[in-house]
Scaffold this active site. Structure first.
Site, PDB file in Angstrom:
ATOM      1  N   GLU A  80       0.443  -1.295  -0.055  1.00 23.45           N
ATOM      2  CA  GLU A  80      -0.032   0.389   0.087  1.00 23.45           C
ATOM      3  C   GLU A  80       1.077   0.912  -0.247  1.00 23.45           C
ATOM      4  OE1 GLU A  80      -3.445  -0.224   3.429  1.00 23.45           O
ATOM      5  OE2 GLU A  80      -2.610   2.333   3.075  1.00 23.45           O
ATOM      6  N   LYS A 258      -7.321  -0.623  11.661  1.00 23.68           N
ATOM      7  CA  LYS A 258      -6.765  -1.069  10.336  1.00 23.68           C
ATOM      8  C   LYS A 258      -5.358  -0.482  10.077  1.00 23.68           C
ATOM      9  CE  LYS A 258      -6.101  -2.105   5.756  1.00 23.68           C
ATOM     10  NZ  LYS A 258      -5.550  -1.337   4.631  1.00 23.68           N
ATOM     11  N   ASP A 274       4.578 -14.696  11.743  1.00 23.52           N
ATOM     12  CA  ASP A 274       2.880 -14.531  11.393  1.00 23.52           C
ATOM     13  C   ASP A 274       2.485 -13.306  11.596  1.00 23.52           C
ATOM     14  OD1 ASP A 274       0.691 -15.724  11.805  1.00 23.52           O
ATOM     15  OD2 ASP A 274       1.188 -17.554  12.692  1.00 23.52           O
ATOM     16  N   HIS A 371      -1.529  10.175  -1.851  1.00 22.20           N
ATOM     17  CA  HIS A 371      -1.733   9.100  -2.538  1.00 22.20           C
ATOM     18  C   HIS A 371      -1.751   9.491  -3.650  1.00 22.20           C
ATOM     19  CE1 HIS A 371      -3.287   5.278  -0.171  1.00 22.20           C
ATOM     20  NE2 HIS A 371      -3.813   5.993   0.634  1.00 22.20           N
TER      21      HIS A 371
HETATM   22  C1  MEV Z   1      -5.787   3.194   4.737  1.00 22.84           C
HETATM   23  O1  MEV Z   1      -5.129   1.431   4.871  1.00 22.84           O
HETATM   24  C2  MEV Z   1      -5.621   3.514   6.378  1.00 22.84           C
HETATM   25  C3  MEV Z   1      -6.474   4.489   7.104  1.00 22.84           C
HETATM   26  O2  MEV Z   1      -7.964   3.644   6.632  1.00 22.84           O
HETATM   27  C4  MEV Z   1      -5.990   4.402   8.766  1.00 22.84           C
HETATM   28  C5  MEV Z   1      -7.009   5.092   9.474  1.00 22.84           C
HETATM   29  O3  MEV Z   1      -8.389   5.568   8.752  1.00 22.84           O
HETATM   30  O4  MEV Z   1      -7.574   5.544  10.433  1.00 22.84           O
HETATM   31  C6  MEV Z   1      -6.142   5.873   6.288  1.00 22.84           C
END
Ligand code: MEV
Length: 417
Positions: A80, A258, A274, A371
């Site tokens: 990413e 995430k 892992d 991005h």
């Molecule tokens: C993208 O991979 C991760 C984000 O969505 C995390 C977040 O929203 O805190 C940017």
């Protein structure tokens, strides 16, 4: 050497690797291994079944990390864009107030033994707990090496749970696995004590397996982000509001966590760990008492932002792929860590940095610009830009919000007259 390397992102791949090699003392062979994409086919063929090739990811380096007073370059394997840049950027800001402080609770893993078909589960629990010393002794007999090094089974817990298949007794072995991730040691111990547990309880044991909810193996990190360094009071408030949103809403919290794992898993992959186990541990730990963010944010008396993270960190620096995959070994060398504890501490700091960077971007200009810049860079290079031209073409494309190959070519033609 400092991990603060201004302009690192502007260097060529070879120039970056040279800097990293100097920092970490990589040999010519190790440099060659990184450039030749690392994992030999015969090694891959011994790692899993039915191998037909290897699968690669970009390996990037997060710069600027100062953790417990030590400089780190952090290898990250991830597909990413923006993740590595975001971590480096957050670490640069944290550095201004001393970097990250970390903490680790020790390498204690939990192994589960499921005892079923008990007519008196509470009495069976009593028997298990009153035979604790014998169980520990039997568990330790199957890993004398671990015991010799100072690890081994430390404690036994037992709980009766109610399930759709009736009551069960769940026995936990608490095992200090030292520098290993621990699954092999713990699973072997669980299997070896199971017959004894059947004998003393009169029940039937089915599952004997590690739990990925490694709640006794936590890594913590803390950092202060100076309000003036991160963009002022409004940014602090924006991040606090973003944190409050995640703490109150599981839909947002999933994405918040995430983002933390973007950093942690990338480091886990780079070091041959892992990462599924780490992901499972993180999200299940976050769910204890209702799904919550793994990070916290507060504002101190000076108006600065104070961030913390607490996350299970079942990582290893021995066993598994960490010592088999040559690139994983080199990643550990770049990091300069040789204990699971230090790797866990670094991972926690990285997770906090990643989360802070995401919240800061989201609470201000949004994440798309970052991005887009990377995409624009690729297009500028594809259009034939070299050296300083790349930055100039990118700047114009981003300014004009026209991120296209034909526009990159047009700008370049005009620039060259
Ligand atoms: C993208 O991979 C991760 C984000 O969505 C995390 C977040 O929203 O805190 C940017």
């Amino acid at each position: 050497m400092s991990s603060r390397i201004p302009g690192f992102y502007k260097l060529s791949v070879e120039e970056r690797l040279k800097k990293v090699a100097e920092f970490a003392g990589l040999s010519d062979e190790e440099v060659k291994a990184v450039l030749s994409q690392g994992l030999p086919l015969d090694v891959a063929d011994r790692m899993i079944e039915n191998v037909i090739g290897t699968f690669e990811l970009p390996l990037g380096i997060a710069t600027n990390f100062l953790i417990d007073g030590k400089d780190y370059l952090i290898p990250m394997a991830i597909e990413e864009p923006s993740v590595v840049a975001a971590a480096s950027n957050a670490a640069r800001m944290a550095r201004e107030s001393g970097g990250f402080k970390t903490d680790y609770t020790g390498s204690l893993m939990i192994g589960q033994i499921q005892v079923t078909k008990l007519s008196n589960p509470q009495a069976a629990r009593f028997e298990v707990l009153s035979h604790k010393e014998e169980i520990i002794e039997k568990a330790n007999e199957c890993d004398p090496m671990l015991v010799k090094l100072g690890g081994g089974c430390r404690d036994v817990e037992a709980r009766v749970i109610d399930t759709i298949m009736g009551k069960m007794l769940i026995v936990h072995l608490i095992v200090d696995v030292l520098d290993a991730m621990g699954a092999n040691a713990v699973n072997t111990m669980c299997e070896s004590v199971a017959p004894f547990i059947e004998r003393i309880t009169g029940g039937k044991v089915y599952l004997r397996i590690i739990s990925n909810l490694a709640k006794y193996r936590l890594a913590r990190a803390k950092a202060v982000f100076d309000k003036d360094v991160i963009g002022g009071e409004e940014v602090v408030e924006g991040i606090m509001l973003a944190y409050a949103f995640a703490a109150a809403d599981p839909f947002r919290c999933a994405t918040h966590n995430k983002g933390i794992m973007n950093g942690i898993s990338a480091l886990m992959i780079a070091t041959g760990n892992d990462f599924r186990a780490i992901e499972a541990g993180a999200h299940s730990y976050a769910s204890i008492g209702g799904y919550k963010p793994l990070t916290t944010y507060e504002v101190d008396k000076k108006g600065n932002l104070v961030g913390t993270i607490e996350v299970p960190m079942a990582v290893g620096v021995i066993g598994g792929a960490t010592k088999v995959n040559p690139l994983a070994k080199i990643s550990l060398k770049i990091l300069g860590v040789d204990t699971a504890e230090e790797l866990a501490r670094v991972a926690a700091a990285l997770g906090l940095a990643q989360n802070f960077a995401a919240l800061r971007a989201l609470a201000t200009e949004g994440i798309q610009r970052g991005h887009m810049e990377l995409h624009a860079r690729n297009l500028a290079i594809m259009a034939g830009a070299v050296g300083d031209e790349v930055d100039k073409v990118v700047e114009i494309m981003v300014r004009d919000r026209k991120i296209r190959l034909d526009y990159a070519k047009e700008i370049l033609e005009k620039m060259r007259g």
